[in-house]
Every structure is written in C-alpha cells, then in structure tokens.
Scaffold this motif. Structure first.
Motif, PDB file in Angstrom:
ATOM      1  N   MET A   1     -29.007 -33.234 -34.791  1.00 30.78           N
ATOM      2  CA  MET A   1     -28.917 -33.692 -36.176  1.00 30.78           C
ATOM      3  C   MET A   1     -29.354 -32.577 -37.115  1.00 30.78           C
ATOM      4  N   GLN A   2     -28.527 -32.288 -38.124  1.00 32.89           N
ATOM      5  CA  GLN A   2     -28.828 -31.230 -39.072  1.00 32.89           C
ATOM      6  C   GLN A   2     -29.694 -31.753 -40.222  1.00 32.89           C
ATOM      7  N   PRO A   3     -30.730 -30.994 -40.572  1.00 35.22           N
ATOM      8  CA  PRO A   3     -31.563 -31.442 -41.701  1.00 35.22           C
ATOM      9  C   PRO A   3     -30.825 -31.348 -43.020  1.00 35.22           C
ATOM     10  N   ARG A   4     -31.210 -32.193 -43.937  1.00 36.44           N
ATOM     11  CA  ARG A   4     -30.740 -32.143 -45.306  1.00 36.44           C
ATOM     12  C   ARG A   4     -31.882 -31.624 -46.168  1.00 36.44           C
ATOM     13  N   THR A   5     -31.571 -31.222 -47.383  1.00 32.35           N
ATOM     14  CA  THR A   5     -32.597 -30.694 -48.278  1.00 32.35           C
ATOM     15  C   THR A   5     -32.411 -31.275 -49.672  1.00 32.35           C
ATOM     16  N   VAL A   6     -33.537 -31.595 -50.313  1.00 31.25           N
ATOM     17  CA  VAL A   6     -33.505 -32.089 -51.677  1.00 31.25           C
ATOM     18  C   VAL A   6     -34.610 -31.399 -52.473  1.00 31.25           C
ATOM     19  N   THR A   7     -34.305 -31.038 -53.700  1.00 33.31           N
ATOM     20  CA  THR A   7     -35.319 -30.458 -54.577  1.00 33.31           C
ATOM     21  C   THR A   7     -36.185 -31.578 -55.127  1.00 33.31           C
ATOM     22  N   ALA A   8     -37.491 -31.490 -54.850  1.00 28.68           N
ATOM     23  CA  ALA A   8     -38.415 -32.560 -55.226  1.00 28.68           C
ATOM     24  C   ALA A   8     -39.727 -31.940 -55.684  1.00 28.68           C
ATOM     25  N   GLY A   9     -39.958 -31.952 -56.986  1.00 24.53           N
ATOM     26  CA  GLY A   9     -41.188 -31.361 -57.513  1.00 24.53           C
ATOM     27  C   GLY A   9     -41.256 -29.878 -57.247  1.00 24.53           C
ATOM     28  N   VAL A  10     -42.332 -29.430 -56.634  1.00 22.55           N
ATOM     29  CA  VAL A  10     -42.532 -27.993 -56.390  1.00 22.55           C
ATOM     30  C   VAL A  10     -41.893 -27.536 -55.093  1.00 22.55           C
ATOM     31  N   LEU A  11     -41.211 -28.452 -54.397  1.00 24.71           N
ATOM     32  CA  LEU A  11     -40.675 -28.140 -53.074  1.00 24.71           C
ATOM     33  C   LEU A  11     -39.169 -28.340 -52.990  1.00 24.71           C
ATOM     34  N   ASP A  12     -38.570 -27.644 -52.063  1.00 26.64           N
ATOM     35  CA  ASP A  12     -37.274 -28.016 -51.510  1.00 26.64           C
ATOM     36  C   ASP A  12     -37.606 -28.677 -50.179  1.00 26.64           C
ATOM     37  N   ILE A  13     -37.537 -29.998 -50.149  1.00 30.32           N
ATOM     38  CA  ILE A  13     -37.977 -30.755 -48.980  1.00 30.32           C
ATOM     39  C   ILE A  13     -36.821 -30.960 -48.018  1.00 30.32           C
ATOM     40  N   ALA A  14     -37.008 -30.517 -46.792  1.00 20.84           N
ATOM     41  CA  ALA A  14     -36.038 -30.751 -45.733  1.00 20.84           C
ATOM     42  C   ALA A  14     -36.376 -32.073 -45.049  1.00 20.84           C
ATOM     43  N   TYR A  15     -35.352 -32.801 -44.638  1.00 15.15           N
ATOM     44  CA  TYR A  15     -35.592 -34.098 -44.019  1.00 15.15           C
ATOM     45  C   TYR A  15     -34.447 -34.468 -43.091  1.00 15.15           C
ATOM     46  N   LEU A  16     -34.727 -35.382 -42.183  1.00 13.16           N
ATOM     47  CA  LEU A  16     -33.706 -35.980 -41.340  1.00 13.16           C
ATOM     48  C   LEU A  16     -33.410 -37.381 -41.855  1.00 13.16           C
ATOM     49  N   GLU A  17     -32.173 -37.797 -41.704  1.00  8.80           N
ATOM     50  CA  GLU A  17     -31.781 -39.132 -42.152  1.00  8.80           C
ATOM     51  C   GLU A  17     -31.075 -39.861 -41.031  1.00  8.80           C
ATOM     52  N   PHE A  18     -31.500 -41.098 -40.783  1.00  3.56           N
ATOM     53  CA  PHE A  18     -30.920 -41.949 -39.750  1.00  3.56           C
ATOM     54  C   PHE A  18     -30.427 -43.236 -40.409  1.00  3.56           C
ATOM     55  N   GLY A  19     -29.290 -43.737 -39.951  1.00  3.62           N
ATOM     56  CA  GLY A  19     -28.802 -45.009 -40.451  1.00  3.62           C
ATOM     57  C   GLY A  19     -27.830 -44.874 -41.604  1.00  3.62           C
ATOM     58  N   ALA A  20     -27.333 -46.012 -42.065  1.00  3.60           N
ATOM     59  CA  ALA A  20     -26.348 -46.047 -43.135  1.00  3.60           C
ATOM     60  C   ALA A  20     -26.981 -45.715 -44.478  1.00  3.60           C
ATOM     61  N   PRO A  21     -26.241 -45.017 -45.351  1.00  2.00           N
ATOM     62  CA  PRO A  21     -26.785 -44.664 -46.674  1.00  2.00           C
ATOM     63  C   PRO A  21     -27.175 -45.867 -47.516  1.00  2.00           C
ATOM     64  N   ASP A  22     -26.577 -47.022 -47.261  1.00  2.71           N
ATOM     65  CA  ASP A  22     -26.902 -48.216 -48.035  1.00  2.71           C
ATOM     66  C   ASP A  22     -27.900 -49.118 -47.318  1.00  2.71           C
ATOM     67  N   GLY A  23     -28.545 -48.593 -46.271  1.00  2.00           N
ATOM     68  CA  GLY A  23     -29.556 -49.377 -45.572  1.00  2.00           C
ATOM     69  C   GLY A  23     -30.837 -49.498 -46.380  1.00  2.00           C
ATOM     70  N   TRP A  24     -31.730 -50.372 -45.943  1.00  2.00           N
ATOM     71  CA  TRP A  24     -32.999 -50.524 -46.665  1.00  2.00           C
ATOM     72  C   TRP A  24     -33.865 -49.283 -46.430  1.00  2.00           C
ATOM     73  N   PRO A  25     -34.429 -48.722 -47.498  1.00  2.00           N
ATOM     74  CA  PRO A  25     -35.114 -47.429 -47.393  1.00  2.00           C
ATOM     75  C   PRO A  25     -36.422 -47.522 -46.615  1.00  2.00           C
ATOM     76  N   CYS A  26     -36.599 -46.560 -45.750  1.00  2.00           N
ATOM     77  CA  CYS A  26     -37.777 -46.478 -44.896  1.00  2.00           C
ATOM     78  C   CYS A  26     -38.125 -44.994 -44.756  1.00  2.00           C
TER      79      CYS A  26
END
Length: 298
Positions: free
Chosen positions: A1-26
C-alpha cells in the motif's frame, strides 16, 4: 500500500488509508518507537466493518516531513495533539473515532479532552495519556523508575548520540523489554524500523523526553495548549481504555478511571505488552467497534 500525503499545519503528513472513502472516519495513532505498520492487521478488520481508517506517521517518523527548517522539532504533547487536529482539518473530517497508544494515544487524548466535539469515541492504550508535567519530578517506585531508563538516558547528550548512532538497536531493545511475550521476527521489526531513518526522528524524540520533565522549553506556538493540558482536563467522550497485563513499561492504569467523566470501560489484554494493536489486532479492532456503538452508532 502506497502512502498518501496531506499538508496539515507545519507538516506534510504521510498516512495510510484503508476502506471506502465514504466510510465512517477512524484515525489510529502509533507510538514510540513504532510506526503505522502496527495497524496492518487491525485496520483491514475495521475497513471491512465500514470504516475509513486513516493511520498517519507522527512527526519525525517515516515519510512525514516538517514544511520549514525553522520549525522547532518538538515532540511535546501539545504538538502531537495539534498535528492530529490539523490532520483532521486538512482531510475535512468533522468527527472521527480516535485510537492510539503511547505517543499516538497521547495525541488522541489531547484532542478528546480539548475538542470533544470532534470525537465520536476514543480507544486509548494505557488510558489517560496526558502528561502532568508539573509533577514529573516526583519519584515513582523502584520498578517503575527502572523501566524508564531510556527516558533518563535521553536527558543528556550521551543519550542523544547513542540514539543517533543506533536507532534500530535502541528501538529493538525497547520492543523486547516492553512486550516480553510478543515473538516478532526480523521482517516485522524492519518494516517499522525504516521509519526511524526520518531526518527529524532523533530531534523529535529527544525533545519529547526532555520536555515532559520540564528540562527544555516547548514550541511557543503550542504554549496555550500546554496551559490547558497543565490543568489535566477530564475526557468526556465515550472511551475504552486498554492495558496489556505484560506491559514492560507501564504497570497498569486502573487508577486513571477518575479522569474519564463519560461512558468508560477498561479492558486488559491477557499476555499483551505495550504494542497493543499489533499484538492483539482483533481485540483492538473490536474495541474500536464497541466504542463507536457505545457512542450511538451502529
């Protein structure tokens, strides 16, 4: 699984995402010295139950990067909480189930205490993870002091140099001591150990273990948050707190129950050490599902 990245505050935060985009956030947070791989088994279980599971690398770990060289490489609790809130804002997540242990649990506790409107429910390894820095110099029992040897080492420059020279060695030592009944193999360790190659890892870790004892100043950007945390605010969101009965660094947190003023349950994972979601992924995932149900979601 390839990480995604989002600009958030002082960071570019890398993260993994599992499940459907419209699923309940966890959102699940890892600790020190671990990384997002601790949720490799628990996250798919949650995704199969309808969750959109987001697992970010903390500041100083893996592909997550500071956006400016001038930003203090702080590891203080207020920074971790601010990062989590910024992550939610950047992804447009109004409310989520939060979970984590160690540093990741601390971030989840900070957001749950100070921004309960953003939290559906909380699963916290080792319960109330908000540090009481004003009382940090009060001694504990000899066994508890012995378990904190690594923190005291990091208070001096010998400790900084030791961590810089042998990140993997220290991490593996802690894994073994903190989870004595967990038989992890070399491949499992190395999957996480590459995250310690982050150029800011040592600075963030050293600052964290010095700041929590009031040995160094925090980042002024988070001073107002630290003032709020100094009051040891209660957590009022539905919470399931978890301890492992074989945790080599935390002797148990039954006495934390008074810090939770909403729906609260404490669970103990038999035979588990400190790395709860990786050692007991099925039970961890069930706790997340249960706290969401307790919050009125089915």
């Amino acid at each position: 699984m390839q990480p995604r990245t989002v600009t958030a505050g002082v960071l570019d935060i890398a993260y993994l995402e599992f499940g459907a985009p419209d699923g309940w956030p966890c959102i699940m947070g890892h600790g020190f010295p671990y990384d997002v791989n601790v949720y490799n088994e628990a996250a798919p279980i949650l995704a199969q139950s309808g969750a959109r599971v987001l697992v970010p690398w903390l500041r100083g770990y893996g592909p997550t990067r500071f956006r400016s060289a001038q930003t203090l490489r702080s590891g203080e609790q207020a920074a971790l909480g601010a990062d989590l809130l910024a992550f939610m804002d950047a992804l447009g997540i109004a409310r989520a189930v939060l979970g984590g242990y160690d540093w990741g649990g601390r971030a989840a506790c900070v957001v749950s205490a100070l921004h309960p409107e953003r939290v559906v429910g909380l699963v916290s390894g080792n319960s109330y993870n908000i540090q009481n820095i004003a009382r940090a110099m009060e001694p504990a029992s000899p066994p508890e002091e012995a378990a904190l040897w690594y923190q005291y080492l990091f208070h001096n420059e010998r400790g900084r140099r030791a961590l810089e020279r042998n990140r993997r060695g220290f991490a593996r030592q802690l894994w073994s001591m903190w989870s004595p009944k967990w038989s992890f193999d070399d491949a499992t360790f190395e999957r996480s150990a590459v995250s310690f190659d982050n150029p800011d890892f040592v600075d963030v870790v050293i600052h964290s273990y010095r700041h929590r004892y009031a040995l160094v100043a925090g980042d002024p950007a988070y001073a107002a948050i630290e003032v709020k945390l100094a009051a040891q605010p209660p957590i009022r969101v539905p919470t399931i707190a978890i301890d492992g009965d074989s945790d080599g660094v935390n002797p148990g947190t039954a006495h934390h129950a008074r810090k939770f003023e909403g729906l609260f349950e404490r669970r103990v994972f038999a035979g588990a050490g400190h790395n709860l979601p990786q050692e007991r992924p099925v039970e961890w995932a069930q706790a997340v599902l249960d706290v969401r149900k307790a919050a009125g979601h089915t």
